[in-house]
Design a protein around this motif. Structure first.
Motif, mmCIF file in Angstrom:
data_model
loop_
_atom_site.group_PDB
_atom_site.id
_atom_site.type_symbol
_atom_site.label_atom_id
_atom_site.label_comp_id
_atom_site.label_asym_id
_atom_site.label_seq_id
_atom_site.Cartn_x
_atom_site.Cartn_y
_atom_site.Cartn_z
ATOM 1 N N THR A 198 0.888 -0.991 0.016
ATOM 2 C CA THR A 198 0.085 -0.086 0.023
ATOM 3 C C THR A 198 0.974 1.301 -0.047
ATOM 4 O OG1 THR A 198 -1.822 1.249 0.962
ATOM 5 C CG2 THR A 198 -0.281 0.377 2.342
ATOM 6 N N GLY A 199 0.443 2.443 -0.020
ATOM 7 C CA GLY A 199 1.196 3.698 0.217
ATOM 8 C C GLY A 199 0.489 4.762 -0.199
ATOM 9 N N THR A 200 1.252 5.790 -0.646
ATOM 10 C CA THR A 200 0.347 7.118 -0.771
ATOM 11 C C THR A 200 1.110 7.914 -2.102
ATOM 12 O OG1 THR A 200 2.428 8.032 0.441
ATOM 13 C CG2 THR A 200 0.027 7.884 1.407
ATOM 14 N N ASP A 201 0.126 8.542 -2.518
ATOM 15 C CA ASP A 201 0.320 9.150 -4.042
ATOM 16 C C ASP A 201 0.495 10.757 -3.785
ATOM 17 O OD1 ASP A 201 0.060 9.993 -6.631
ATOM 18 O OD2 ASP A 201 -1.793 9.044 -6.975
ATOM 19 N N GLU A 202 1.837 11.330 -4.058
ATOM 20 C CA GLU A 202 2.184 12.573 -3.254
ATOM 21 C C GLU A 202 2.504 13.439 -4.328
ATOM 22 O OE1 GLU A 202 4.910 11.964 -0.349
ATOM 23 O OE2 GLU A 202 3.868 10.026 0.593
ATOM 24 N N ILE A 247 4.687 2.252 0.001
ATOM 25 C CA ILE A 247 5.356 2.996 -0.989
ATOM 26 C C ILE A 247 4.939 4.479 -0.940
ATOM 27 C CG2 ILE A 247 4.060 2.335 -2.809
ATOM 28 C CD1 ILE A 247 6.695 2.423 -4.758
ATOM 29 N N ARG A 248 5.971 5.456 -0.956
ATOM 30 C CA ARG A 248 5.660 6.726 -1.109
ATOM 31 C C ARG A 248 6.102 7.277 -2.550
ATOM 32 N NH1 ARG A 248 7.165 10.373 3.801
ATOM 33 N NH2 ARG A 248 6.217 11.857 2.555
ATOM 34 N N HIS A 270 11.553 5.053 -6.442
ATOM 35 C CA HIS A 270 10.396 5.194 -7.187
ATOM 36 C C HIS A 270 10.505 6.295 -8.050
ATOM 37 C CE1 HIS A 270 6.268 5.195 -8.445
ATOM 38 N NE2 HIS A 270 6.371 6.630 -8.366
ATOM 39 N N LYS A 271 11.088 7.271 -7.804
ATOM 40 C CA LYS A 271 11.257 8.473 -8.753
ATOM 41 C C LYS A 271 12.192 8.100 -9.934
ATOM 42 C CE LYS A 271 12.061 12.236 -5.924
ATOM 43 N NZ LYS A 271 12.127 13.223 -5.476
ATOM 44 N N LYS A 272 13.158 7.556 -9.484
ATOM 45 C CA LYS A 272 14.318 7.248 -10.551
ATOM 46 C C LYS A 272 13.596 6.126 -11.541
ATOM 47 C CE LYS A 272 18.793 8.001 -9.027
ATOM 48 N NZ LYS A 272 18.772 8.090 -7.452
ATOM 49 N N THR A 273 13.032 5.139 -11.339
ATOM 50 C CA THR A 273 12.429 4.337 -11.934
ATOM 51 C C THR A 273 11.470 4.799 -13.037
ATOM 52 O OG1 THR A 273 12.961 2.616 -10.337
ATOM 53 C CG2 THR A 273 11.648 1.652 -12.140
ATOM 54 N N VAL A 274 10.692 5.819 -12.483
ATOM 55 C CA VAL A 274 9.484 6.427 -13.090
ATOM 56 C C VAL A 274 10.145 7.272 -14.353
ATOM 57 C CG1 VAL A 274 7.657 8.191 -13.186
ATOM 58 C CG2 VAL A 274 7.984 6.406 -11.416
ATOM 59 N N GLN A 275 11.174 7.923 -14.105
ATOM 60 C CA GLN A 275 12.008 8.667 -14.869
ATOM 61 C C GLN A 275 12.664 7.761 -15.893
ATOM 62 O OE1 GLN A 275 14.766 10.634 -12.390
ATOM 63 N NE2 GLN A 275 13.777 12.660 -12.805
ATOM 64 N N LYS A 276 13.098 6.573 -15.561
ATOM 65 C CA LYS A 276 13.431 5.572 -16.648
ATOM 66 C C LYS A 276 12.386 4.921 -17.475
ATOM 67 C CE LYS A 276 17.414 3.561 -14.534
ATOM 68 N NZ LYS A 276 18.070 2.364 -14.045
ATOM 69 N N ASP A 309 3.283 8.344 -12.787
ATOM 70 C CA ASP A 309 4.139 8.053 -11.760
ATOM 71 C C ASP A 309 3.281 7.415 -11.039
ATOM 72 O OD1 ASP A 309 4.668 8.840 -9.240
ATOM 73 O OD2 ASP A 309 4.206 10.924 -9.378
ATOM 74 N N ALA A 310 1.826 7.535 -10.819
ATOM 75 C CA ALA A 310 1.279 6.889 -9.556
ATOM 76 C C ALA A 310 1.027 5.116 -9.905
ATOM 77 C CB ALA A 310 -0.018 7.252 -9.540
ATOM 78 N N LEU A 311 0.796 5.048 -11.084
ATOM 79 C CA LEU A 311 0.304 3.635 -11.407
ATOM 80 C C LEU A 311 1.683 2.618 -11.501
ATOM 81 C CD1 LEU A 311 -1.921 4.479 -14.270
ATOM 82 C CD2 LEU A 311 -2.531 3.136 -12.340
ATOM 83 N N SER A 312 2.743 3.352 -11.755
ATOM 84 C CA SER A 312 4.048 2.666 -11.802
ATOM 85 C C SER A 312 4.496 2.089 -10.519
ATOM 86 C CB SER A 312 5.049 3.617 -12.390
ATOM 87 O OG SER A 312 4.691 4.036 -13.559
ATOM 88 N N ASN A 313 3.748 2.838 -9.288
ATOM 89 C CA ASN A 313 4.253 2.001 -7.959
ATOM 90 C C ASN A 313 4.171 0.599 -7.809
ATOM 91 O OD1 ASN A 313 2.134 1.392 -5.588
ATOM 92 N ND2 ASN A 313 1.012 2.472 -7.347
ATOM 93 N N TYR A 314 3.233 0.132 -8.864
ATOM 94 C CA TYR A 314 2.895 -1.226 -8.270
ATOM 95 C C TYR A 314 3.956 -2.195 -8.785
ATOM 96 C CZ TYR A 314 -1.928 0.309 -8.243
ATOM 97 O OH TYR A 314 -2.968 0.815 -7.868
ATOM 98 N N ILE A 315 4.839 -1.621 -9.740
ATOM 99 C CA ILE A 315 6.122 -2.210 -10.155
ATOM 100 C C ILE A 315 7.442 -1.722 -9.889
ATOM 101 C CG2 ILE A 315 4.863 -3.191 -12.315
ATOM 102 C CD1 ILE A 315 6.299 -1.411 -14.123
#
Ligand code: MSP
Length: 518
Positions: free
Chosen positions: A46-50, A92-93, A99-105, A228-234
């Motif tokens: 679980t986590g937060t979308d920030e 996850i936040r 998270h941010k690094k992977t989203v950028q990739k 950004d948000a949806l990618s949190n799952y991976i």
């Protein structure tokens, strides 16, 4: 089934947790706890979308930085889940560096392969949805149908994701996999929405929205919330565009997303498109729940009827969250809306947990002490018809959970309890004792206690503290796997002393607060 990966939606932190957020997390936790009773390996995220304009604006109104507000509010969400016994494996936040690094990739990969392109655009933006709306989807008055607010006209140069390229593949997947979206009626809704789908904006101009993840190599744009948000799952599993982690390989194929009905389009269409573009399999399943209303009215800040789950525990002086968890779990049928009202809460948990379940155990153990000094004699061990019903109940409960029917599973458990109460009333062990038919009396009591062992295991995902207390009094190991659960758990010999018997749940209007271990 050996492995199971369940995620919840990640909550926006522009406010503190309310009962709707709590509903989803409790339902998810109950599903996870049930599957822990059946699978070897269960992972719960679980986590937060920030990020996004809503969070940026709210922080500005409060005169603090977005990061400060996110830190404060994310802590409130964690506190609430602890109070509600939501036993997540990872929180996850979206402001986490990894998270941010992977989203950028991910963004870079999609841009390089031509699935993301730059495009000037004028659209209607709803900050409630954090998304552009299709004019066709607006109400007659031109309002967002979910947030009932007029969207803002925005003209920007944004990056767009080529969603239309994946439209047919998404429709094919939904049609070929009827259990991809649960409940099934939601799939029809998605197939209709797919008809009108367009490419989607996946960035915002920094001049308008600065609180987001930077697009690598473009200082003017931030990645817009959904990618950004949806990618949190991976990203939570350590997914990387070049080298997916072992954890990702292990869990992704068994992933289940629990989400509310308002964000189905993003999960079934946008997320599917992004995954297909990344060359990844789609999630195993989406479970779409309904909304919790308050006293039959939609919960909203403007109506002023938003309730905090932590306040409910305080109001009722509940030191353990079990009653609230049970109520939430049984508040709505699969995928439908449900309702919370104080009156209904009190009535439901008093009836099911205190009068029917708690009292049954309490009365039975008290009679065992009164007539047999708390001892189960070897000749008490016998069989009764109810054992068959209990075995059937175990199977029915499993089946309901396979379909996320946790209200229905809860009803099955309470119906077993009610049948057991009837068995006690029909066999009147107090009369048998009076007539000195002691073996028969002892048999009735032992049979009831056998059933209560089963009930404690089945009710455990809903009410972990109460179930543990039941098992403690029954001298029974509740950590048993469901497949190993038989109806032969009460051992012969001394079971309980008088002073060990405690009510497992006190009525909400009783003068005592409900105490118990957290
Ligand atoms: N941040 C997005 C989700 C991103 S998931 C990759 C979001 N956040 S939210 O805070 O608005 O909602 C979080 C979850 O709570 C969603 O699944 C939403 O449907 C659910 N609920 C919000 N209000 C609700 C009720 N009143 N009742 C039940 N669930 C509701 O959307």
């Amino acid at each position: 089934m050996e492995k199971f990966y369940l995620t919840t939606a990640i909550d926006y932190v522009n406010g503190v947790p309310h009962i709707g957020h709590a509903y989803e997390k409790i339902v998810s936790d109950i599903i996870v706890r049930h599957f822990k009773q059946r699978c070897e390996d269960v992972y719960f995220l679980t986590g937060t979308d920030e990020h996004g304009i809503k969070i940026q604006k709210t922080a500005a109104e409060k005169g603090i930085t977005p990061k400060q507000m996110c830190d404060e509010h994310a802590a409130k969400f964690k506190e609430a889940w602890t109070a509600l016994n939501v036993d997540y494996g990872q929180f996850i936040r979206t402001t986490d560096e990894a998270h941010k690094k992977t989203v950028q990739k991910i963004f870079k990969k999609l841009l390089e392969q031509g699935d993301i392109y730059k495009h000037s655009y004028t659209g209607l933006y709803c900050s409630g949805c954090e998304g552009f709306l299709n004019p066709k989807d607006l109400t007659e008055d031109g309002f967002c149908p979910v947030h009932l607010k007029k969207p803002e006209e925005v003209s920007e140069e944004n990056y767009f994701f080529r969603l239309t390229k994946y439209k047919d593949a998404i429709a094919k997947h939904i049609k070929e996999n009827p259990s991809f979206i649960v409940p099934a009626f939601r799939a029809t809704e998605v197939l209709n929405q797919l008809e009108n789908i367009e490419d989607i904006s996946v960035s915002r101009a920094k001049a308008n929205v600065s609180w987001g993840i930077d697009v690598l190599g473009d200082s003017e744009q931030v990645i817009y919330v959904w990618i950004d948000a949806l990618s949190n799952y991976i990203t939570a599993l350590g997914y990387d565009t070049e080298n997916p982690s072992e954890k990702f390989k292990k869990y992704w194929s068994v992933s289940r997303h629990v989400i509310g009905k308002d964000i189905l389009k993003f999960h079934s269409i946008y997320w599917s498109g992004i995954l297909l573009a990344l060359g990844l399999p789609l999630p195993h399943q989406l479970f779409v729940h309904g909304f919790i209303n308050i006293n039959q009215a939609k919960m909203s800040k403007s109506t002023g009827n938003v309730i905090s789950p932590v306040d409910i525990l305080k109001t009722w002086e509940l030191e353990i969250p079990d009653a609230f968890r049970y109520y939430m779990a049984t508040a709505a049928a699969l995928g439908r809306d449900g309702n919370y009202s104080d009156e209904d809460f009190k009535e439901k948990v008093n009836a099911d947990l205190a009068n029917n379940m708690g009292n049954l155990l309490n009365r039975t153990l008290s009679m065992l002490v009164k007539y047999f000094d708390g001892e189960i004699k070897p000749e008490f061990k016998t069989d009764c018809e109810l054992f068959e019903t209990a075995k059937e109940t175990i199977e029915k409960v499993k089946k309901h959970f396979d379909n996320y029917e946790i209200q229905e599973a809860g009803n099955e458990i309470i119906s077993l309890v009610n049948l057991t109460n009837k068995y006690v009333a029909d066999n009147a062990p107090w009369t048998l004792a009076k007539e000195e038919k002691l073996t028969e009396c002892g048999q009735v009591l032992a049979n009831v206690l056998e059933i209560m062992c089963v009930v404690s295991v089945l009710i455990y995902p809903y009410c972990p503290n109460i179930a543990r207390e039941m098992a403690r009094q029954l001298k029974f190991d509740i950590n048993i796997k469901l497949d190993d659960l038989t109806i032969n758990n009460i051992r012969s010999g001394k079971l309980i002393e008088k002073d060990e018997i405690k009510p497992v749940f006190l009525r909400l209007d009783s003068e005592f607060a409900i105490k118990g271990e957290k």
